[in-house]
Enzyme design. Structure first.
Site, PDB file in Angstrom:
ATOM      1  N   TYR A 141      -8.954   5.942   7.483  1.00  0.00           N
ATOM      2  CA  TYR A 141      -9.140   6.315   8.891  1.00  0.00           C
ATOM      3  C   TYR A 141     -10.106   7.496   8.890  1.00  0.00           C
ATOM      4  O   TYR A 141      -9.757   8.565   8.392  1.00  0.00           O
ATOM      5  CB  TYR A 141      -7.827   6.764   9.523  1.00  0.00           C
ATOM      6  CG  TYR A 141      -6.772   5.685   9.707  1.00  0.00           C
ATOM      7  CD1 TYR A 141      -5.899   5.347   8.681  1.00  0.00           C
ATOM      8  CD2 TYR A 141      -6.621   5.043  10.936  1.00  0.00           C
ATOM      9  CE1 TYR A 141      -4.907   4.384   8.868  1.00  0.00           C
ATOM     10  CE2 TYR A 141      -5.633   4.079  11.130  1.00  0.00           C
ATOM     11  CZ  TYR A 141      -4.782   3.757  10.090  1.00  0.00           C
ATOM     12  OH  TYR A 141      -3.805   2.809  10.283  1.00  0.00           O
TER      13      TYR A 141
ATOM     14  N   PRO B 138      -4.245   1.226  18.874  1.00  0.00           N
ATOM     15  CA  PRO B 138      -4.012   0.650  17.536  1.00  0.00           C
ATOM     16  C   PRO B 138      -4.068   1.650  16.389  1.00  0.00           C
ATOM     17  O   PRO B 138      -3.788   1.289  15.243  1.00  0.00           O
ATOM     18  CB  PRO B 138      -5.143  -0.375  17.400  1.00  0.00           C
ATOM     19  CG  PRO B 138      -6.205   0.110  18.314  1.00  0.00           C
ATOM     20  CD  PRO B 138      -5.523   0.781  19.460  1.00  0.00           C
TER      21      PRO B 138
ATOM     22  N   HIS C  94       0.842  -1.200   0.000  1.00  0.00           N
ATOM     23  CA  HIS C  94       0.000   0.000   0.000  1.00  0.00           C
ATOM     24  C   HIS C  94       0.873   1.244   0.000  1.00  0.00           C
ATOM     25  O   HIS C  94       1.639   1.473   0.929  1.00  0.00           O
ATOM     26  CB  HIS C  94      -0.920   0.013   1.230  1.00  0.00           C
ATOM     27  CG  HIS C  94      -2.122  -0.857   1.064  1.00  0.00           C
ATOM     28  ND1 HIS C  94      -3.298  -0.645   1.734  1.00  0.00           N
ATOM     29  CD2 HIS C  94      -2.337  -1.942   0.279  1.00  0.00           C
ATOM     30  CE1 HIS C  94      -4.190  -1.550   1.370  1.00  0.00           C
ATOM     31  NE2 HIS C  94      -3.629  -2.360   0.499  1.00  0.00           N
TER      32      HIS C  94
ATOM     33  N   TYR D 172       4.257   6.843   9.950  1.00  0.00           N
ATOM     34  CA  TYR D 172       3.379   5.725   9.584  1.00  0.00           C
ATOM     35  C   TYR D 172       4.179   4.588   8.936  1.00  0.00           C
ATOM     36  O   TYR D 172       3.936   3.413   9.201  1.00  0.00           O
ATOM     37  CB  TYR D 172       2.258   6.203   8.651  1.00  0.00           C
ATOM     38  CG  TYR D 172       1.124   5.203   8.565  1.00  0.00           C
ATOM     39  CD1 TYR D 172       0.115   5.187   9.518  1.00  0.00           C
ATOM     40  CD2 TYR D 172       1.084   4.257   7.537  1.00  0.00           C
ATOM     41  CE1 TYR D 172      -0.911   4.251   9.459  1.00  0.00           C
ATOM     42  CE2 TYR D 172       0.060   3.314   7.471  1.00  0.00           C
ATOM     43  CZ  TYR D 172      -0.932   3.322   8.440  1.00  0.00           C
ATOM     44  OH  TYR D 172      -1.944   2.388   8.394  1.00  0.00           O
TER      45      TYR D 172
ATOM     46  N   LYS E 173       1.045   0.424  15.198  1.00  0.00           N
ATOM     47  CA  LYS E 173       2.439   0.307  15.616  1.00  0.00           C
ATOM     48  C   LYS E 173       2.733  -0.889  16.530  1.00  0.00           C
ATOM     49  O   LYS E 173       3.907  -1.222  16.753  1.00  0.00           O
ATOM     50  CB  LYS E 173       2.872   1.589  16.364  1.00  0.00           C
ATOM     51  CG  LYS E 173       2.994   2.795  15.457  1.00  0.00           C
ATOM     52  CD  LYS E 173       4.175   2.638  14.505  1.00  0.00           C
ATOM     53  CE  LYS E 173       4.127   3.591  13.360  1.00  0.00           C
ATOM     54  NZ  LYS E 173       4.236   2.977  12.045  1.00  0.00           N
TER      55      LYS E 173
HETATM   56  C1  PHB Z   1      -6.075  -3.775  10.966  1.00  0.00           C
HETATM   57  O1  PHB Z   1      -6.158  -4.040   9.761  1.00  0.00           O
HETATM   58  O2  PHB Z   1      -6.438  -4.582  11.839  1.00  0.00           O
HETATM   59  C2  PHB Z   1      -5.563  -2.450  11.376  1.00  0.00           C
HETATM   60  C3  PHB Z   1      -5.025  -1.617  10.411  1.00  0.00           C
HETATM   61  C4  PHB Z   1      -4.552  -0.374  10.791  1.00  0.00           C
HETATM   62  C5  PHB Z   1      -4.611   0.018  12.104  1.00  0.00           C
HETATM   63  C6  PHB Z   1      -5.116  -0.822  13.071  1.00  0.00           C
HETATM   64  C7  PHB Z   1      -5.603  -2.076  12.698  1.00  0.00           C
HETATM   65  O3  PHB Z   1      -4.166   1.253  12.456  1.00  0.00           O
END
Ligand code: PHB
Ligand code: APR
Length: 395
Positions: A201, A293, A73, A384, A297
């Protein structure tokens, strides 16, 4: 009494990866895990790997399936006030992230450990650490009703936030830093092709939502929920209705009401214990720190801890040098605090917090600045994709 060079407590990604890296150096390890192998292999966790994490997995010899099945990605999206803004990770940093579930990383590591012939004890009960302040640490445990004892040179405490290792350290020898957030994440996994290409997000007026994926045919979605909520209160249909409302825009019409194959609620927490070394006990991964989450990280930080610890143990056995072991805690903590800062920042900017109108204006201002400022996007992108690993300078 059994004997090993490094006794590893916990078969999460941290413990399994440390075992694999040390095995490649000819260092003997014994892995002690409280749960069954099936339970460990089935656990659903996050799924975004930094390029530095992929490098370490390659070095451990467990990246074949990751390269075949992982999805590259080049960007992530932030949703706010009905619009989506893309942060072009690749253009900003030259790096991309890999979407590959922690469940798959764990499976690859477990299979490699089985192939290596290294010893693992699953369903080890009453694991207790002894004498780690001195040169001859020991671990006792019970397995299938029998008591066992193992002598070792070092103990690696990789047993997660609720493990025994951190709790074995006298409270006076440890400082703890903590922030608890006033909400949780409700996550849902479903076998359906994702209608989004990159992670979204979203900060919506109804709360945070995250659109993620595990593969071209599997989605992973989250919504911010109340800490009082119970999974049983959230039918799949209720989840999807709320998720659509929050993710917004044209995507929401394409979100399928797919049946869940897993659904769970997790609280959000920031936590760091310092230092990471107590005599011959070393903490790594969630045993030492927790991040919310939002920045993806948790696993990546466990991997950088483990890499530093691996280098230090390799120097000890290869060169009889303890300098990197002496440096481990300070070196790991510098990267840990940066990831703590970033995870806190992401959490702060993307969720709805109860109450304060001043904070809400600041959040809006911060996001608008992010969307307009190349420098702000750069700061987000470099965090990130993962800050660089610190080379060992003491040698
Ligand atoms: C996930 O795909 O579970 C996931 C992806 C990004 C995040 C947290 C969880 O920031
Ligand atoms: N004795 C033996 N094993 C234990 C004990 C104990 N007393 N307590 C816990 N464990 C085991 C757990 O069952 C688990 O398998 O230690 C393991 C710790 O694994 P994780 O919790 O996955 O922690 P870690 O390996 O540090 O991985 C960090 O996992 O939790 C996510 O967000 C986190 O992605 C990050 C990654």
């Amino acid at each position: 009494m059994l004997r090993t060079q490094v006794a590893i407590v916990g078969a999460g990604p941290a413990g399994l990866l440390l075992g694999q890296l040390l095995h490649k150096e000819g260092v003997d390890t014994l892995l002690l895990e409280r749960r069954s192998a099936d339970y460990v292999a089935a656990r659903i966790r996050a799924g975004v790997l930094e390029p530095g994490t992929v490098d370490v997995l390659e070095r451990a010899g467990v990246a074949t399936r990751l390269h075949a099945e992982g999805l590259t990605h080049d960007g992530v999206e932030i949703g706010f006030r009905g619009l989506r803004h893309r942060v072009d990770l690749k253009a900003l940093t030259g790096k991309a992230v890999t979407v590959y579930g922690q469940t798959e990383v764990t499976r690859d590591l477990m299979e490699a450990r089985t192939r290596s012939g290294a010893s693992s004890v699953y369903e080890a009960e009453d694991v207790a650490l002894h004498d780690f302040a001195g040169p001859t640490p020991r671990i006792t445990y019970r397995h299938q009703g029998e008591a066992h004892e193992v002598a070792c040179d070092f103990i690696a405490g990789c047993d997660g936030f609720h493990g025994i290792s951190r709790r074995s350290v006298p409270a006076a020898a440890m400082s703890v830093f903590e922030r608890v957030y006033p909400f949780g994440w409700l996550g849902l996994l479903a076998d359906v092709p994702p209608p989004w290409h990159e992670l979204i997000y979203a900060n919506s007026e109804h709360g945070f939502a995250l659109a993620s994926l595990r593969s071209p045919t599997r989605v992973r979605c989250y919504i911010q929920c109340s800490l009082e909520d119970r999974v049983e209160q959230w039918s799949d249909e209720r989840f999807w209705t709320e998720f659509r409302r929050r993710i917004g825009g044209e995507i929401s019409a394409r979100v399928p009401s797919a049946p869940s194959i897993e659904k769970s609620i997790a609280p959000l927490r920031s936590f760091v214990a310092e230092p990471l070394r107590f005599g011959r006990l070393f903490l790594a991964g969630d045993a030492a720190h927790i991040v919310p989450p939002t920045g993806a990280k948790g696993l990546n930080l466990a991997v950088s801890d483990v890499f530093y610890l691996y280098e230090a143990l390799r120097d000890f056995y290869g060169e009889r040098s303890e300098r990197a072991l002496d440096e481990y805690s300070a070196r790991a903590l510098r990267r840990i605090w940066r990831a703590e800062r970033f995870s806190w920042w992401m959490t702060r900017q993307l969720h709805r917090f109860p109450g304060d109108a001043f904070d809400e204006r600041l959040q809006q201002t911060e996001l608008e600045h992010l969307f307009e400022s190349h420098a702000a996007q750069m700061a987000m992108a470099e965090n990130y994709v993962g800050l660089p690993f610190e080379p060992f300078r003491g040698g």
